[in-house]
Structure formats: structure tokens, C-alpha cells
Design a protein around this motif. Sequence first.
Motif, short mmCIF file in Angstrom:
data_model
loop_
_atom_site.label_atom_id
_atom_site.label_comp_id
_atom_site.label_asym_id
_atom_site.label_seq_id
_atom_site.Cartn_x
_atom_site.Cartn_y
_atom_site.Cartn_z
N HIS A 141 -0.71 5.07 4.89
CA HIS A 141 0.55 5.03 4.16
C HIS A 141 1.39 3.87 4.68
CE1 HIS A 141 4.40 6.30 2.38
NE2 HIS A 141 3.65 6.99 1.54
N ILE A 142 2.15 3.26 3.77
CA ILE A 142 2.95 2.11 4.17
C ILE A 142 3.93 2.49 5.28
CG2 ILE A 142 2.78 0.89 1.98
CD1 ILE A 142 5.53 2.01 1.24
N LEU A 188 -0.28 -2.25 5.01
CA LEU A 188 0.70 -1.17 5.20
C LEU A 188 2.09 -1.68 5.57
CD1 LEU A 188 -1.56 1.35 7.17
CD2 LEU A 188 -1.26 1.10 4.70
N VAL A 221 -1.49 3.93 -1.05
CA VAL A 221 -0.75 3.75 0.21
C VAL A 221 0.75 4.00 0.04
CG1 VAL A 221 -2.45 2.14 1.14
CG2 VAL A 221 -0.51 1.25 -0.17
#
Length: 301
Positions: A141-142, A188, A221
Amino acid sequence: MARAGSKIMRCDQLRDICEAHLGDEFDFRVRPMPPIREETDIQKVCGTVRGAIVILLKGAAVPLGDQGMEALRKSARGICIDYVDADAYRSFSPWADVHIGASHAGCRLLSNVLKKAGQNESDAPIMHLTHHADPRLDGLHIRHQQELRGVYMGHPSNVFIPPDIQGDVHVLKYENDLGIGGVFDNLLDFNLHYAVRAPALRPRITKEAKPFTKGFIAAAVGANILVPRATDDAVIYLGEDYPFLLENTEPNTIVEGLHQARDLFGTSAWSEATQRMEHIREITRPGRIANEMKDILALFR
């Protein structure tokens, strides 16, 4: 027979996805298409897939020709062609039992191909098999950002970035699968994915349709995406009112679109757009894609 990217994603990774979710019902294998130089080569191909449901990627039916495809149809339990983003007219074969589109735009295109070939969808149905995001993004995930950060992931020759915003869109060069882990980690650090194709790559004749892979990667993401409205399937997945759809690919429109994204960052409009991307991630998850594959395979029972 296909470019490495399609082979990795639409063969190897899709095999793994289907094996994980449907392995108790089916056995999934990936086999390369050997060179076809003479009739004995055709017989070898047919012998290795006897009784199997064969899914040919892109133009794999072309070297077999009518003779090879007829022989394959007699040997196999069934034949599908997965066109992904290939020239649908060139890759088409009347010997296929099922035609697979990796996008909704691709399915519409295949409908036109079948009509031109004089085939009915009742005889050789068109089935949609959603393209997936790279499974290696699962769980990523970002990272939290205080400001808009734009990124394009791919080969620089495939993207168009107007000079006025070249400093605002970071290019993560991605030519092959080597070192992709580092590329994904760098991805990310960005919350807006940029997806404007280079002018020379925009189709002038409708023979190809591309899956909305850039959108699926962004969704995987948790990022938003800046993309032309005319991009295949973009509106279908994002909705007509998604705030980061570009009306055209004129430089001024693109620049204004990026500036608007910066102005909306952190607002309720940005959050609503993010929720739209979360929905895309849900409807393109591996389990749903495996269920679409199951629907295709069920046609041969």
C-alpha cells in the motif's frame, strides 16, 4: 509466442491464480508453443494436449494455420483464444470454441470480428476474463504523503508527458521483470499514477483493445490515476464522474488535469476517488478472476 509481459501475467501468474482457487477441480499448466515447420510439428503439439482445454495466448493460432487448428480441435477437449491486447483480426481463428477478451472494449471488438467472419456468438461465445494486477503487489500500500506525487511506471517511450509537467511526474523505468521488487517498492512513494500513452501508440484503426492494467495496478496499492477518458475501459471502471479523467490528450488538458489533481489532493473529492479505486481493487481480486475462468471452463463440461 507473446511478449514477455503478457506471458508472465496472462500465462504464469494467471495459472497460479487459477491453481490456487480452482486447483481442486482443474489442473492448470503453461506450455510454450514450439516452432511449427512441418506437419509432424503439428502432431506433436496435438499429442501433448490431447483431451485438454487449450487456451492459446494472442497470436498462437497463427503459426498453426487452419490445418493445425483443425487438428488441435480434434485432439483437444476445447480451444479458447485469449486475445489480451493483440490484433484481434490477425489472431482470430474460426476453429476456436471460445473467444476471450481481457477487457470490455476487447469483447466489443471481438463481436465485430466474429460478425465479419460470419460466425455467431451462440456457436463460439465471447467471454470476459478480467486482467489482474501483478500478484506481487498483494499486501502493498502507498506510503502516507503530505502532497500529490505523480508517477509513471513503464518504458519511457510509451508515455507522453508535456514539458510543463515533466518535473511533476516521476518515471519509474520498467523494461522487464528483473528487479521488479525494487520498482514496486519505489511505486509506494506515489499516490497518483499517470497513464497517458505516447501519441504514436494511440490506435488509429480499431484492431486492438487493451485491458485497464494501469488502473488495476493503481487500485492494488491504493493510488488514484490520471488517465484519458477515451482509454479502453477507463470510464467503465472509474465512472463518468471520476475527477481525474482527461477529456483529451492535448498538452494543455493534461497539464490542467494534473493541476486539478493537486488542488483536490486531501479533499473529499480525492477521498471519493480513492474509494472508487478501492472498489476496482475488490472487483479485480484474484478470486473473482478465477470465478470468471471457471465460467469459461464450465462451457466444456
